[in-house]
Design a protein around this motif. Structure first.
Motif, PDB file in Angstrom:
ATOM      1  N   GLY A   1       0.833  -1.190   0.000  1.00  0.00           N
ATOM      2  CA  GLY A   1       0.000   0.000   0.000  1.00  0.00           C
ATOM      3  C   GLY A   1       0.871   1.245   0.000  1.00  0.00           C
ATOM      4  N   LEU A   2       0.649   2.129  -0.951  1.00  0.00           N
ATOM      5  CA  LEU A   2       1.359   3.404  -1.028  1.00  0.00           C
ATOM      6  C   LEU A   2       0.369   4.496  -0.667  1.00  0.00           C
ATOM      7  CD1 LEU A   2       3.939   4.980  -1.791  1.00  0.00           C
ATOM      8  CD2 LEU A   2       3.079   5.041  -4.150  1.00  0.00           C
ATOM      9  N   VAL A   3       0.568   5.121   0.493  1.00  0.00           N
ATOM     10  CA  VAL A   3      -0.411   6.073   0.998  1.00  0.00           C
ATOM     11  C   VAL A   3       0.253   7.391   1.362  1.00  0.00           C
ATOM     12  CG1 VAL A   3      -1.880   4.205   1.869  1.00  0.00           C
ATOM     13  CG2 VAL A   3      -0.211   5.265   3.392  1.00  0.00           C
ATOM     14  N   GLY A   4      -0.571   8.405   1.484  1.00  0.00           N
ATOM     15  CA  GLY A   4      -0.104   9.732   1.829  1.00  0.00           C
ATOM     16  C   GLY A   4      -1.184  10.734   1.505  1.00  0.00           C
ATOM     17  N   ASP A   5      -1.064  11.933   2.051  1.00  0.00           N
ATOM     18  CA  ASP A   5      -2.045  12.983   1.802  1.00  0.00           C
ATOM     19  C   ASP A   5      -1.908  13.487   0.372  1.00  0.00           C
ATOM     20  OD1 ASP A   5      -4.121  14.665   2.329  1.00  0.00           O
ATOM     21  OD2 ASP A   5      -3.161  15.701   4.012  1.00  0.00           O
ATOM     22  N   ASN A   6      -2.861  14.306  -0.076  1.00  0.00           N
ATOM     23  CA  ASN A   6      -2.743  14.920  -1.390  1.00  0.00           C
ATOM     24  C   ASN A   6      -1.470  15.756  -1.447  1.00  0.00           C
ATOM     25  OD1 ASN A   6      -5.206  13.863  -2.235  1.00  0.00           O
ATOM     26  ND2 ASN A   6      -6.377  15.624  -1.511  1.00  0.00           N
ATOM     27  N   GLY A   7      -0.705  15.597  -2.517  1.00  0.00           N
ATOM     28  CA  GLY A   7       0.549  16.335  -2.647  1.00  0.00           C
ATOM     29  C   GLY A   7       1.735  15.673  -1.982  1.00  0.00           C
ATOM     30  N   ALA A   8       1.548  14.468  -1.431  1.00  0.00           N
ATOM     31  CA  ALA A   8       2.648  13.778  -0.739  1.00  0.00           C
ATOM     32  C   ALA A   8       3.669  13.193  -1.705  1.00  0.00           C
ATOM     33  CB  ALA A   8       2.091  12.680   0.162  1.00  0.00           C
ATOM     34  N   GLY A   9       3.282  13.026  -2.981  1.00  0.00           N
ATOM     35  CA  GLY A   9       4.205  12.487  -3.970  1.00  0.00           C
ATOM     36  C   GLY A   9       3.845  11.107  -4.484  1.00  0.00           C
ATOM     37  N   LYS A  10       2.690  10.580  -4.098  1.00  0.00           N
ATOM     38  CA  LYS A  10       2.298   9.229  -4.509  1.00  0.00           C
ATOM     39  C   LYS A  10       2.198   9.115  -6.030  1.00  0.00           C
ATOM     40  CE  LYS A  10      -1.634   9.139  -2.446  1.00  0.00           C
ATOM     41  NZ  LYS A  10      -1.679  10.578  -2.121  1.00  0.00           N
ATOM     42  N   SER A  11       1.444  10.028  -6.636  1.00  0.00           N
ATOM     43  CA  SER A  11       1.239   9.960  -8.082  1.00  0.00           C
ATOM     44  C   SER A  11       2.539  10.159  -8.836  1.00  0.00           C
ATOM     45  CB  SER A  11       0.208  11.008  -8.522  1.00  0.00           C
ATOM     46  OG  SER A  11      -1.068  10.705  -7.989  1.00  0.00           O
ATOM     47  N   THR A  12       3.404  11.028  -8.327  1.00  0.00           N
ATOM     48  CA  THR A  12       4.695  11.251  -8.978  1.00  0.00           C
ATOM     49  C   THR A  12       5.523   9.973  -8.964  1.00  0.00           C
ATOM     50  OG1 THR A  12       4.681  13.577  -8.326  1.00  0.00           O
ATOM     51  CG2 THR A  12       6.796  12.634  -8.964  1.00  0.00           C
ATOM     52  N   LEU A  13       5.554   9.287  -7.820  1.00  0.00           N
ATOM     53  CA  LEU A  13       6.316   8.054  -7.711  1.00  0.00           C
ATOM     54  C   LEU A  13       5.745   6.973  -8.628  1.00  0.00           C
ATOM     55  CD1 LEU A  13       8.588   6.440  -6.438  1.00  0.00           C
ATOM     56  CD2 LEU A  13       7.057   5.905  -4.517  1.00  0.00           C
ATOM     57  N   VAL A  14       4.424   6.829  -8.640  1.00  0.00           N
ATOM     58  CA  VAL A  14       3.793   5.838  -9.501  1.00  0.00           C
ATOM     59  C   VAL A  14       4.095   6.142 -10.971  1.00  0.00           C
ATOM     60  CG1 VAL A  14       1.550   5.040 -10.362  1.00  0.00           C
ATOM     61  CG2 VAL A  14       1.975   5.131  -7.910  1.00  0.00           C
ATOM     62  N   ASN A  15       4.045   7.415 -11.352  1.00  0.00           N
ATOM     63  CA  ASN A  15       4.317   7.789 -12.738  1.00  0.00           C
ATOM     64  C   ASN A  15       5.768   7.524 -13.123  1.00  0.00           C
ATOM     65  OD1 ASN A  15       1.824   8.707 -13.814  1.00  0.00           O
ATOM     66  ND2 ASN A  15       1.979  10.573 -12.616  1.00  0.00           N
ATOM     67  N   ILE A  16       6.680   7.681 -12.184  1.00  0.00           N
ATOM     68  CA  ILE A  16       8.088   7.364 -12.463  1.00  0.00           C
ATOM     69  C   ILE A  16       8.261   5.867 -12.678  1.00  0.00           C
ATOM     70  CG2 ILE A  16      10.383   7.258 -11.408  1.00  0.00           C
ATOM     71  CD1 ILE A  16       9.791  10.020 -10.180  1.00  0.00           C
ATOM     72  N   ILE A  17       7.654   5.058 -11.798  1.00  0.00           N
ATOM     73  CA  ILE A  17       7.750   3.608 -11.943  1.00  0.00           C
ATOM     74  C   ILE A  17       7.100   3.150 -13.249  1.00  0.00           C
ATOM     75  CG2 ILE A  17       7.020   1.399 -10.956  1.00  0.00           C
ATOM     76  CD1 ILE A  17       7.164   2.756  -8.187  1.00  0.00           C
ATOM     77  N   ALA A  18       6.004   3.821 -13.646  1.00  0.00           N
ATOM     78  CA  ALA A  18       5.281   3.444 -14.858  1.00  0.00           C
ATOM     79  C   ALA A  18       5.887   4.035 -16.121  1.00  0.00           C
ATOM     80  CB  ALA A  18       3.820   3.881 -14.737  1.00  0.00           C
ATOM     81  N   GLY A  19       6.966   4.814 -15.994  1.00  0.00           N
ATOM     82  CA  GLY A  19       7.642   5.351 -17.157  1.00  0.00           C
ATOM     83  C   GLY A  19       7.052   6.618 -17.725  1.00  0.00           C
ATOM     84  N   ALA A  20       6.022   7.169 -17.075  1.00  0.00           N
ATOM     85  CA  ALA A  20       5.381   8.380 -17.596  1.00  0.00           C
ATOM     86  C   ALA A  20       6.164   9.643 -17.253  1.00  0.00           C
ATOM     87  CB  ALA A  20       3.954   8.484 -17.042  1.00  0.00           C
TER      88      ALA A  20
END
Length: 278
Positions: free
Chosen positions: A54-73
């Motif tokens: 589980g990757l969790v955190g508040d809005n702006g914590a960096g979750k989407s950025t990390l997922v996008n890096i792993i996904a190559g986006a």
């Protein structure tokens, strides 16, 4: 001489030869900056076969950025990624997909005017065998059958894979995106709020599906704001706070209150206070 047509990857390609001692994914010191703004700072984590993280955190914590890096986006500003012990540099989402990493995002990335089966195979269409395939004819029957099988695994009822996605409910569209990720993800599946548009019963079905994927040895990274769901489904919980990893613990060692405290920073303040006490 006839022009050679590109060969579409098989939806279940053989997994690359893995180093049995290496994690499926290793994230080492990843950072991402946008000018003076740091979205991620020195984030490291390992993802092992058959675990749900589980990757969790508040809005702006960096979750989407990390997922996008792993996904190559998104390309990181610093740090390294390794898949099965081999360092990789993703120039695009296609590179990550070819490495066996598939992502399902909140916006679903569906072409609403296309049928369900066409969305599942969008950009990865199958050609018919033999001469017809060399002439560019699509194997629509095989793609429809595979798409139907993926949807059945979600446990969400959809009448026909020939239905345009525009005609589906929000929950049904989510099911199409999840099924597409399951059909194509061979090494690692990234799920960004996969049950956000689903009802209680359908959320339970997706939970069963995640467990089934884990049992096949395929790890899952689950991004969710639903803390009971995270604690029920995940083996490990990683918390991001203001772009930094502040917790990476066995889910059984944390309560929901512990996780929320880390997300809000209250747990960090308590730990700092305890550390500074005489």
């Amino acid at each position: 001489m006839p022009t050679e047509l590109p060969v579409t990857p098989d939806p279940h390609p053989p997994a690359p030869a893995a180093n049995p001692e290496a994690p499926v994914l290793r994230v080492s010191g990843i950072g991402k900056s946008y000018g003076h703004i740091r979205a991620l700072t020195d984030v490291s984590l390992d993802i092992h076969p058959g675990e749900v993280v589980g990757l969790v955190g508040d809005n702006g914590a960096g979750k989407s950025t990390l997922v996008n890096i792993i996904a190559g986006a998104i390309r990181p500003s610093a740090g390294r990624l390794a898949v099965d012990g081999r360092e990789v540099q993703f120039g695009s989402a296609l590179d990550a997909r070819l490495a066996g990493i598939e992502a399902v995002y909140q916006d679903l990335a569906l072409a609403l005017d296309l049928d369900i089966w066409a969305n599942v195979f969008l950009g990865r269409e199958r050609l018919r065998p033999g001469l017809l395939g060399r002439l560019g004819f699509l194997d629509k029957a095989a793609m429809r059958e595979t798409a139907l099988g993926g949807l059945r695994r979600t446990g969400i009822r959809i009448g026909s894979v020939r239905t345009p996605c525009r005609a589906l409910s929000g929950g049904q569209r989510q099911a199409v995106a999840v099924a597409r990720g399951l059909i194509w993800g061979s090494r690692l599946l990234l799920l960004d709020e996969p049950t956000a548009a689903l009802g209680v019963e359908q959320q339970a079905k997706v939970g069963e599906l995640i467990a089934a994927v884990r049992d096949q040895g395929i790890p899952v990274i689950l991004v969710s704001h639903n803390m009971p769901q995270v604690h029920a489904l995940c083996d490990r919980i990683v918390v991001l706070f203001r772009g930094r990893k502040v917790a990476d613990r066995d889910a059984r060692s944390m309560t929901i209150e512990d996780t929320i405290a880390c997300i809000t920073g209250a747990g960090l303040a308590s730990a700092d206070a305890a550390g500074s006490a005489p």
